[in-house]
Design a protein around this motif. Structure first.
Motif, PDB file in Angstrom:
ATOM      1  N   PHE A 144       0.834  -1.195   0.000  1.00  6.11           N
ATOM      2  CA  PHE A 144       0.000   0.000   0.000  1.00  6.11           C
ATOM      3  C   PHE A 144       0.872   1.248   0.000  1.00  6.11           C
ATOM      4  O   PHE A 144       1.914   1.308   0.665  1.00  6.11           O
ATOM      5  CB  PHE A 144      -0.917   0.021   1.221  1.00  6.11           C
ATOM      6  CG  PHE A 144      -2.058  -0.945   1.137  1.00  6.11           C
ATOM      7  CD1 PHE A 144      -3.141  -0.698   0.313  1.00  6.11           C
ATOM      8  CD2 PHE A 144      -2.050  -2.114   1.871  1.00  6.11           C
ATOM      9  CE1 PHE A 144      -4.188  -1.585   0.225  1.00  6.11           C
ATOM     10  CE2 PHE A 144      -3.084  -3.013   1.802  1.00  6.11           C
ATOM     11  CZ  PHE A 144      -4.164  -2.751   0.968  1.00  6.11           C
ATOM     12  N   GLY A 145       0.429   2.265  -0.755  1.00  8.13           N
ATOM     13  CA  GLY A 145       1.115   3.542  -0.766  1.00  8.13           C
ATOM     14  C   GLY A 145       0.791   4.359   0.464  1.00  8.13           C
ATOM     15  O   GLY A 145      -0.023   3.976   1.307  1.00  8.13           O
ATOM     16  N   VAL A 146       1.452   5.531   0.561  1.00  8.88           N
ATOM     17  CA  VAL A 146       1.260   6.362   1.745  1.00  8.88           C
ATOM     18  C   VAL A 146      -0.159   6.900   1.841  1.00  8.88           C
ATOM     19  O   VAL A 146      -0.621   7.263   2.922  1.00  8.88           O
ATOM     20  CB  VAL A 146       2.258   7.544   1.743  1.00  8.88           C
ATOM     21  CG1 VAL A 146       3.671   7.050   1.891  1.00  8.88           C
ATOM     22  CG2 VAL A 146       2.107   8.378   0.478  1.00  8.88           C
ATOM     23  N   GLU A 147      -0.885   6.954   0.701  1.00  9.73           N
ATOM     24  CA  GLU A 147      -2.270   7.423   0.768  1.00  9.73           C
ATOM     25  C   GLU A 147      -3.118   6.529   1.659  1.00  9.73           C
ATOM     26  O   GLU A 147      -4.049   7.008   2.311  1.00  9.73           O
ATOM     27  CB  GLU A 147      -2.910   7.471  -0.624  1.00  9.73           C
ATOM     28  CG  GLU A 147      -2.279   8.462  -1.571  1.00  9.73           C
ATOM     29  CD  GLU A 147      -1.305   7.809  -2.513  1.00  9.73           C
ATOM     30  OE1 GLU A 147      -1.174   8.277  -3.635  1.00  9.73           O
ATOM     31  OE2 GLU A 147      -0.665   6.816  -2.110  1.00  9.73           O
ATOM     32  N   PHE A 148      -2.806   5.235   1.677  1.00 10.78           N
ATOM     33  CA  PHE A 148      -3.630   4.284   2.413  1.00 10.78           C
ATOM     34  C   PHE A 148      -3.037   3.912   3.768  1.00 10.78           C
ATOM     35  O   PHE A 148      -3.762   3.452   4.647  1.00 10.78           O
ATOM     36  CB  PHE A 148      -3.824   3.019   1.583  1.00 10.78           C
ATOM     37  CG  PHE A 148      -4.567   3.252   0.303  1.00 10.78           C
ATOM     38  CD1 PHE A 148      -5.535   4.230   0.213  1.00 10.78           C
ATOM     39  CD2 PHE A 148      -4.284   2.508  -0.829  1.00 10.78           C
ATOM     40  CE1 PHE A 148      -6.222   4.465  -0.970  1.00 10.78           C
ATOM     41  CE2 PHE A 148      -4.966   2.720  -2.014  1.00 10.78           C
ATOM     42  CZ  PHE A 148      -5.937   3.708  -2.090  1.00 10.78           C
TER      43      PHE A 148
ATOM     44  N   GLY B   2      17.881   7.777 -12.566  1.00 18.84           N
ATOM     45  CA  GLY B   2      18.832   7.984 -11.483  1.00 18.84           C
ATOM     46  C   GLY B   2      18.235   8.572 -10.233  1.00 18.84           C
ATOM     47  O   GLY B   2      18.968   8.846  -9.282  1.00 18.84           O
ATOM     48  N   GLY B   3      16.943   8.798 -10.180  1.00 16.16           N
ATOM     49  CA  GLY B   3      16.299   9.354  -9.002  1.00 16.16           C
ATOM     50  C   GLY B   3      16.096   8.305  -7.927  1.00 16.16           C
ATOM     51  O   GLY B   3      16.283   7.102  -8.135  1.00 16.16           O
ATOM     52  N   VAL B   4      15.669   8.766  -6.761  1.00 15.72           N
ATOM     53  CA  VAL B   4      15.471   7.899  -5.600  1.00 15.72           C
ATOM     54  C   VAL B   4      14.181   8.311  -4.915  1.00 15.72           C
ATOM     55  O   VAL B   4      13.904   9.505  -4.757  1.00 15.72           O
ATOM     56  CB  VAL B   4      16.646   8.011  -4.603  1.00 15.72           C
ATOM     57  CG1 VAL B   4      16.374   7.178  -3.359  1.00 15.72           C
ATOM     58  CG2 VAL B   4      17.953   7.582  -5.249  1.00 15.72           C
ATOM     59  N   SER B   5      13.366   7.314  -4.538  1.00 18.46           N
ATOM     60  CA  SER B   5      12.173   7.576  -3.733  1.00 18.46           C
ATOM     61  C   SER B   5      12.344   6.897  -2.385  1.00 18.46           C
ATOM     62  O   SER B   5      12.825   5.764  -2.304  1.00 18.46           O
ATOM     63  CB  SER B   5      10.909   7.064  -4.438  1.00 18.46           C
ATOM     64  OG  SER B   5      10.899   5.655  -4.486  1.00 18.46           O
ATOM     65  N   VAL B   6      11.935   7.598  -1.339  1.00 19.42           N
ATOM     66  CA  VAL B   6      12.041   7.110   0.032  1.00 19.42           C
ATOM     67  C   VAL B   6      10.661   7.173   0.654  1.00 19.42           C
ATOM     68  O   VAL B   6      10.020   8.227   0.647  1.00 19.42           O
ATOM     69  CB  VAL B   6      13.039   7.960   0.858  1.00 19.42           C
ATOM     70  CG1 VAL B   6      13.119   7.451   2.289  1.00 19.42           C
ATOM     71  CG2 VAL B   6      14.414   7.961   0.204  1.00 19.42           C
ATOM     72  N   ARG B   7      10.219   6.034   1.198  1.00 22.77           N
ATOM     73  CA  ARG B   7       8.899   5.979   1.849  1.00 22.77           C
ATOM     74  C   ARG B   7       9.056   5.365   3.226  1.00 22.77           C
ATOM     75  O   ARG B   7       9.659   4.306   3.387  1.00 22.77           O
ATOM     76  CB  ARG B   7       7.922   5.148   1.003  1.00 22.77           C
ATOM     77  CG  ARG B   7       6.545   5.010   1.639  1.00 22.77           C
ATOM     78  CD  ARG B   7       5.542   4.513   0.601  1.00 22.77           C
ATOM     79  NE  ARG B   7       5.933   3.241   0.019  1.00 22.77           N
ATOM     80  CZ  ARG B   7       5.580   2.063   0.538  1.00 22.77           C
ATOM     81  NH1 ARG B   7       4.859   2.006   1.644  1.00 22.77           N
ATOM     82  NH2 ARG B   7       5.949   0.935  -0.053  1.00 22.77           N
TER      83      ARG B   7
ATOM     84  N   THR C 119       2.921  13.681   2.294  1.00 24.99           N
ATOM     85  CA  THR C 119       2.732  13.293   3.689  1.00 24.99           C
ATOM     86  C   THR C 119       1.250  13.087   3.929  1.00 24.99           C
ATOM     87  O   THR C 119       0.440  13.959   3.603  1.00 24.99           O
ATOM     88  CB  THR C 119       3.272  14.365   4.646  1.00 24.99           C
ATOM     89  OG1 THR C 119       4.659  14.577   4.390  1.00 24.99           O
ATOM     90  CG2 THR C 119       3.087  13.929   6.100  1.00 24.99           C
ATOM     91  N   VAL C 120       0.893  11.942   4.482  1.00 19.98           N
ATOM     92  CA  VAL C 120      -0.499  11.617   4.780  1.00 19.98           C
ATOM     93  C   VAL C 120      -0.565  11.102   6.208  1.00 19.98           C
ATOM     94  O   VAL C 120       0.203  10.207   6.590  1.00 19.98           O
ATOM     95  CB  VAL C 120      -1.066  10.564   3.805  1.00 19.98           C
ATOM     96  CG1 VAL C 120      -2.508  10.227   4.159  1.00 19.98           C
ATOM     97  CG2 VAL C 120      -0.998  11.064   2.373  1.00 19.98           C
ATOM     98  N   GLY C 121      -1.473  11.670   7.002  1.00 15.24           N
ATOM     99  CA  GLY C 121      -1.644  11.207   8.363  1.00 15.24           C
ATOM    100  C   GLY C 121      -2.265   9.821   8.405  1.00 15.24           C
ATOM    101  O   GLY C 121      -2.984   9.414   7.495  1.00 15.24           O
TER     102      GLY C 121
END
Length: 788
Positions: A519-523, A562-567, A597-599
């Motif tokens: 699940f992504g940060v939305e969920f 070459g980018g980076v995603s951090v979760r 950012t999602v609470g």
């Protein structure tokens, strides 16, 4: 006796001519109005396309006040004043639900600053100063909650000093305006000028008049300006101010060594006033303008490539009429874009995908019409007449008439899914629902009106009547010449095919159960930041850098070139700075391209809404199809659709791809497309069954699948061209979206034949429909049910 038929034929020809003229007029009006809006109205781009910050604020209950709808409305007005004072171009603020406020700030790249300025409660008060001390308040000593209003707060201009303040003499409600001004006489050059309302100006004069009576070096000659329990300024009253008279005129200056940004932020807070209730940032999204520009360019390239490939495919398959349908697709693009800008709808990144995807819906309607026209043209002529030059117009007319119900049913099912997206989704996915709805409506206009005008005009040309083969209607397919007895045995052997598809569903459920869904940060709640680096950084190096920054459990992936995603679940601004520092050592220059950012409470709510949207989609489809078809066919269609959804979700589970709001948009589109394909087959099955009640339904179902197979293949190929172009050229933002839809389109084509038709045969065997006699006249006038 022979004149009556001729008069009837002539009157019918006149009616058809008038109808054609009206259709041509309507088409010209639609194109003309669309050109006007397309050329005169600029599009409204979403933040994910032009860059900016998207915030969702939630109001909370405060001391003695409840965060109801009225309080949220008052907070919205205060926030609007603050945003206006920030000078953001074209901001958008709206209320969402009972206690949420959506704020969109184009061009704002620092969400922390925006959230701090507009989301603070900003309780502004003015106090007399009793004394200055270096004594910190003792443990347990109240510092600001005394009944009389006395408080001890750190002084703004001396380290370790504290101000003992008297009760508040004036609040921020008395402030009429505040403005940051540059004054070279000040230390930093910047100050904030505050204008008071009529009633408050007298209280300000009284407060400053009492302070002016004190000795020049006495601490009581100061007036403290307190913002949210923080002394922002405590200026001495100048000796020129008369005792007891004070500062009159209703205006004053706040000084405190501000720089330009601090002065502007303070002016925005003072001018906006105090929020009636506290607010909390529960969602935050920031997209850089470079990422949005890349998405627009990639989507435009995908649209051009997809349109060219689809147009070539239609032209090869349907010759002249295929070329005219391609021209109508261009008109579809014009109609969709004009409707979007005329309604002021926001074009988002998923919305671009919906805009391109609706091309497949327009292709579907054209293919349906052309296939039905081919059938009529290839059917043997009645005995009482031979082939005439009017066969082409007649076949085309019958094609539009017979395909009408299937076009309506298939598009309504897609609109139901798009409507659920609009109701339950938020942000960019809501834009996808709007764009897809407009695209579906525009596709119906372009296919059933524009294509018809062009096609009817072309088949009446003398050169076309002499060479009917160039129209594409005179072609023959092996599928139509194959007898029904030699066709597929799908519905006649339901156990085999249902077992095969059931095995695939079990494999999908195993993937969901064993690997789980990412699940992504939305969920789930948390923070997702996507960085672009000066030089390529592989995932392992980036993962080690993030772990060195103190986040070993963060999910680190490569993103783009070459980018980076951090979760991660919890990542504050200080942690983000540490991650950037570590990545800078590995990749050089670091730029934040996206920050979300999602609470956790909002993530759970969005997850519940996603499940509710899917459940309502299933229920809405079942209800609509039960009205349009028999319940057995409706149940089979919905079961095939649920199967397709499970298979797509299972595929993402096995691949480890994220399940986020964009995936939800793709999933609900799969719902519409799956039912769309099944509806076309069942519409043909319904007409064949009305014509021949004596024939077993399994035989009719297999014949219907075989009869509509050219349409299924041609429409599927048109959609696949678009989706492959999106997957290859759409970039990382649209790759997962395209993969989900590619799987959904293929599964939708297969599930109709291998699940929906066999299951309908099983349900009909369990609850057969009573047979009613069909008059010979009606039977002869409808589809015979034989594959010719």
């Amino acid at each position: 006796m022979s004149r009556t038929p001729r008069r009837t034929s002539a009157s019918g020809a006149r009616r058809r001519s008038r109808a054609s003229l009206w259709r041509a007029l309507l088409a010209c009006v639609a194109v003309g109005v669309s050109l006007f809006f397309a050329l005169s109205t600029p599009p409204r781009l979403g933040l994910d396309l032009k860059g900016g910050t998207h915030l969702v604020l939630q109001t909370r209950d405060g001391p003695g006040v409840r965060a109801d709808g009225a309080a949220t409305d008052r907070a919205l007005e205060v926030l609007r004043k603050r945003v206006d004072a920030l000078g953001v171009a074209e901001p958008a603020l709206s209320r969402a639900g009972e206690n949420r406020i959506v704020v969109e700030l184009p061009g704002v790249r620092d969400p922390r600053e925006a959230a701090e300025v507009i989301g603070r409660t900003a309780q502004l008060t003015f106090h007399p100063v009793d004394q200055v001390t270096d004594r910190r308040p003792a443990a347990g000593e109240r510092t600001g909650k005394e009944p009389g209003g006395e408080r001890t707060l750190p002084a703004p201009d001396a380290a370790g000093a504290f101000l003992r303040l008297g009760p508040a003499a004036l609040t921020g409600e008395g402030v009429r305006d505040a403005e940051a001004r540059f004054d070279p006489a000040q230390g930093s050059g910047w100050s904030v000028t505050v204008d008071f309302r009529d009633g408050a100006s007298g209280r300000w004069a009284e407060l400053t008049g009492q302070a002016a009576c004190r000795a020049p070096d006495a601490p009581q000659r100061r007036v403290a300006i307190v913002l949210d329990d923080r002394v922002v300024s405590a200026p001495h009253i100048e000796q020129s101010v008369p005792c007891r008279t004070g500062i009159t005129g209703g205006s004053t200056q706040i000084t405190g060594g501000f720089d330009d940004s601090e002065a502007k932020d303070l002016a925005a807070l003072v001018k906006g006033g105090a929020l009636p209730v506290p607010v909390e940032v529960v969602e935050q999204r920031t997209v850089g303008p470079t990422l949005g520009a890349d998405a627009i360019r990639a989507s435009a390239q995908a649209a051009v490539v997809g349109l060219v490939c689809t147009g070539l495919f239609l032209t090869v398959g349907y010759r002249l009429l295929g070329g005219l349908a391609t021209l109508a697709l261009g008109v579809y693009g014009l109609l969709s874009y004009a409707a979007l800008v005329a309604l002021g709808a926001t074009l988002t990144l998923p919305g671009l995908a919906g805009f391109v995807l609706a091309i497949g819906m327009a292709v579907d309607a054209n293919v349906l019409v052309f296939e039905r026209a081919r059938e009529d043209y290839g059917r043997p002529a009645p005995r009482d007449r031979g082939r005439s030059e009017r066969d082409l117009p007649r076949a085309l007319r019958i094609g539009f008439r017979e395909a009408y119900s299937a076009v309506i049913d298939s598009n309504v099912t897609t609109l139901l899914a798009a409507g659920l997206l609009f109701v339950f989704a938020t942000g960019p996915v809501k834009g996808f629902g709007v764009t897809l709805s407009l695209g579906v409506l525009a596709s119906m206009v372009s296919a059933m009106l524009v294509t018809r005008v062009l096609a009817e005009w072309s088949v009446r040309r003398r050169g076309v009547r002499r060479r009917p083969g160039i129209t594409g209607l005179a072609g023959h397919s092996r599928l139509r010449t194959r007898p029904a007895s030699r066709g597929p045995r799908l519905a006649r052997r339901p156990g085999l095919w249902l077992s095969v598809m059931g095995g695939l569903v079990l494999a999908a459920l195993a993937g969901i159960g064993l690997r789980g869904l990412e699940f992504g940060v939305e969920f789930t709640g948390g923070r997702l930041i996507e960085y672009s680096t000066g030089r390529p950084v592989d995932a392992d190096t980036a993962r080690q850098a993030v772990a060195d920054a103190g986040f070993p459990r963060a999910v680190v992936q490569e993103a783009g070139d070459g980018g980076v995603s951090v979760r991660t679940e919890a990542l504050g601004d200080a942690g983000s700075e540490r991650i950037q520092q570590e990545l800078r050592e590995a990749g050089g220059r670091i730029t934040v391209e996206r920050d979300e950012t999602v609470g956790p409470s909002l993530g759970g709510e969005l997850r519940d809404k996603a499940l509710l949207a899917l459940a309502l989609a299933v229920g809405a489809q079942l209800l609509y199809l039960s009205v349009r078809f028999r319940w057995t066919l409706a149940t089979a269609a919905v079961a095939a659709m649920v199967q397709d959804v499970l298979l797509v979700v299972g595929l993402f589970a096995w691949l480890g791809k994220p399940v986020d709001s964009v995936f939800l948009a793709a999933l609900l589109t799969v719902v519409g497309y799956s039912v769309n394909d099944t509806v076309v087959v069942f519409d043909r099955l319904r007409s064949m069954r009305r014509a021949d009640r004596s024939r077993p339904l399994p035989d009719l179902a297999d014949a219907a699948v075989l009869r509509t197979l050219p349409r299924t293949v041609n429409t599927g190929m048109g959609a696949l061209f678009i989706l492959v172009a999106l997957a290859v050229l759409g970039g990382d933002s649209l790759t997962d979206f395209s993969v989900a839809l590619l799987a959904g389109v293929v599964l939708g084509m297969v599930s109709t034949a291998l699940t929906a038709a066999p299951l309908a045969a099983v349900l009909e065997r369990w609850r057969p429909q009573p047979r009613r006699a069909v008059p010979e006249r009606r039977r002869a006038g409808n589809d015979s049910g034989a594959v010719v």
